[in-house]
Scaffold this active site. Structure first.
Site, PDB file in Angstrom:
ATOM      1  N   ASP A 163      -9.073  -5.889   5.409  1.00 22.44           N
ATOM      2  CA  ASP A 163      -9.486  -6.695   4.261  1.00 22.44           C
ATOM      3  C   ASP A 163     -10.460  -7.789   4.678  1.00 22.44           C
ATOM      4  OD1 ASP A 163      -8.255  -6.002   1.601  1.00 22.44           O
ATOM      5  OD2 ASP A 163      -6.465  -5.958   2.835  1.00 22.44           O
TER       6      ASP A 163
ATOM      7  N   GLU B  79      -6.614 -12.807   5.137  1.00 21.88           N
ATOM      8  CA  GLU B  79      -7.418 -11.597   4.967  1.00 21.88           C
ATOM      9  C   GLU B  79      -8.827 -11.852   4.443  1.00 21.88           C
ATOM     10  OE1 GLU B  79      -4.906  -8.070   3.743  1.00 21.88           O
ATOM     11  OE2 GLU B  79      -3.813  -9.674   2.714  1.00 21.88           O
TER      12      GLU B  79
ATOM     13  N   ARG C 156       6.452  -5.835   3.347  1.00 21.94           N
ATOM     14  CA  ARG C 156       5.181  -6.374   2.861  1.00 21.94           C
ATOM     15  C   ARG C 156       5.131  -6.148   1.353  1.00 21.94           C
ATOM     16  NH1 ARG C 156      -0.724  -5.086   5.321  1.00 21.94           N
ATOM     17  NH2 ARG C 156      -0.289  -2.932   4.703  1.00 21.94           N
TER      18      ARG C 156
ATOM     19  N   HIS D   4       0.810  -1.211   0.000  1.00 24.33           N
ATOM     20  CA  HIS D   4       0.000   0.000   0.000  1.00 24.33           C
ATOM     21  C   HIS D   4       0.847   1.267   0.000  1.00 24.33           C
ATOM     22  CE1 HIS D   4      -3.792  -2.109   0.417  1.00 24.33           C
ATOM     23  NE2 HIS D   4      -3.280  -2.816   1.395  1.00 24.33           N
TER      24      HIS D   4
ATOM     25  N   ASP E  89      17.300  -9.673  -1.783  1.00 30.12           N
ATOM     26  CA  ASP E  89      18.652  -9.365  -2.241  1.00 30.12           C
ATOM     27  C   ASP E  89      19.162  -8.057  -1.632  1.00 30.12           C
ATOM     28  OD1 ASP E  89      18.940 -11.645  -3.730  1.00 30.12           O
ATOM     29  OD2 ASP E  89      18.688 -10.681  -5.690  1.00 30.12           O
TER      30      ASP E  89
END
Length: 261
Positions: free
Chosen positions: A181, A155, A76, A51, A90
């Site tokens: 959600d 969710e 996230r 988000h 990485d």
């Protein structure tokens, strides 16, 4: 909380040692807030690339700031983004939070994106920041990568119904219920409905020895979540900052001289 100057132990190790950990969820691009979280003594930062801005250059700056403070960073990622997951790891992320894990198949995909073979399918590289730009051996890099923390976000009602299978997936380390959600998926029912579904998912996580992660708006909610068994508590920093700013506009607020503002 980890004392500064002590040997660094990653989140996965600290959870295995029985610790309860607190962090902040950061959507606003700001290395200064990352540094402040470390100065304040928090244990980790969650950078939201679902988000929030999924800019990898900014993410690297945040990871560098966190490392200077001894903080681990979880990222996230958006759902179905294995390429982003690879790049985050990485760059040196300590783990990934995978949203919209609706069943064991999604959980297996999340694990596969987070780990090298044989547990996963992550592309191998040692010349990344996580491999200290080639300064460590392949064996050392693989050993370090095993400490990657994999968090599955539950969710939907369906995900809660199959939470036992999600939590039981090899390689899943923690379960996070996304209450917003989940409420949307259920048509914004009475709060008790969402709470009952979340409790089902939390029970499944604990039954499989997985940590429960909870996102909270403040200290009271953090303490309540820990009493309920959460091992990873994440403050929603946008909520905390907005509440703090709103409190400064309250009637009767005074400046440092005691005069009304």
């Amino acid at each position: 909380m980890t004392a500064r100057g002590t040997p660094h132990r990653g989140l996965k190790r600290r959870l295995a040692d029985g610790e309860r950990l607190r962090g902040v969820l950061l959507r606003l691009p700001s290395e200064t807030l990352v540094e402040m979280a470390g100065v304040a003594g928090l244990d980790f930062v969650v950078v939201d690339c679902e988000h929030g801005p999924a800019d990898l250059t900014l993410l690297q700056h945040h990871l560098t700031a966190a490392a200077a403070q001894g903080l681990d960073v979880l990222v996230r990622v958006g759902s179905a983004e294995p390429a982003l997951a690879l790049r985050c790891l990485d760059l040196g992320a300590a783990g990934l939070i995978h949203p919209h894990v609706d069943g064991p198949e999604d959980a297996r995909r999340a694990v596969a994106a987070s780990h090298y073979p044989p547990l996963g399918e992550r592309g191998f590289a040692t010349y990344s920041r996580a491999g200290r730009f080639g300064a460590v051996s392949a064996a050392e890099h693989v050993a370090a990568s095993r400490e990657t923390l994999v968090v599955a976000m539950v969710e939907t009602r369906r995900a809660c119904d199959v939470a036992d299978a999600i939590a039981g997936t090899e390689g899943v380390d923690a379960v996070l219920v996304g209450p917003a959600d989940l409420a949307a998926d259920c048509g914004f029912p009475e709060p008790g409905v969402v709470d009952a579904l979340a409790s089902r998912a939390h029970d499944a996580a604990r039954a499989h020895g997985r940590a429960v992660m909870a996102i909270v708006p403040g200290l009271d909610a953090a303490l309540a979540a820990e009493r309920a068994g959460a091992r990873l508590v994440v403050y929603n920093l946008a909520h905390v900052l907005l509440d703090t700013l709103r409190s400064l506009t309250a009637p009767g607020t005074a400046d440092s001289t005691g005069d009304p503002v």
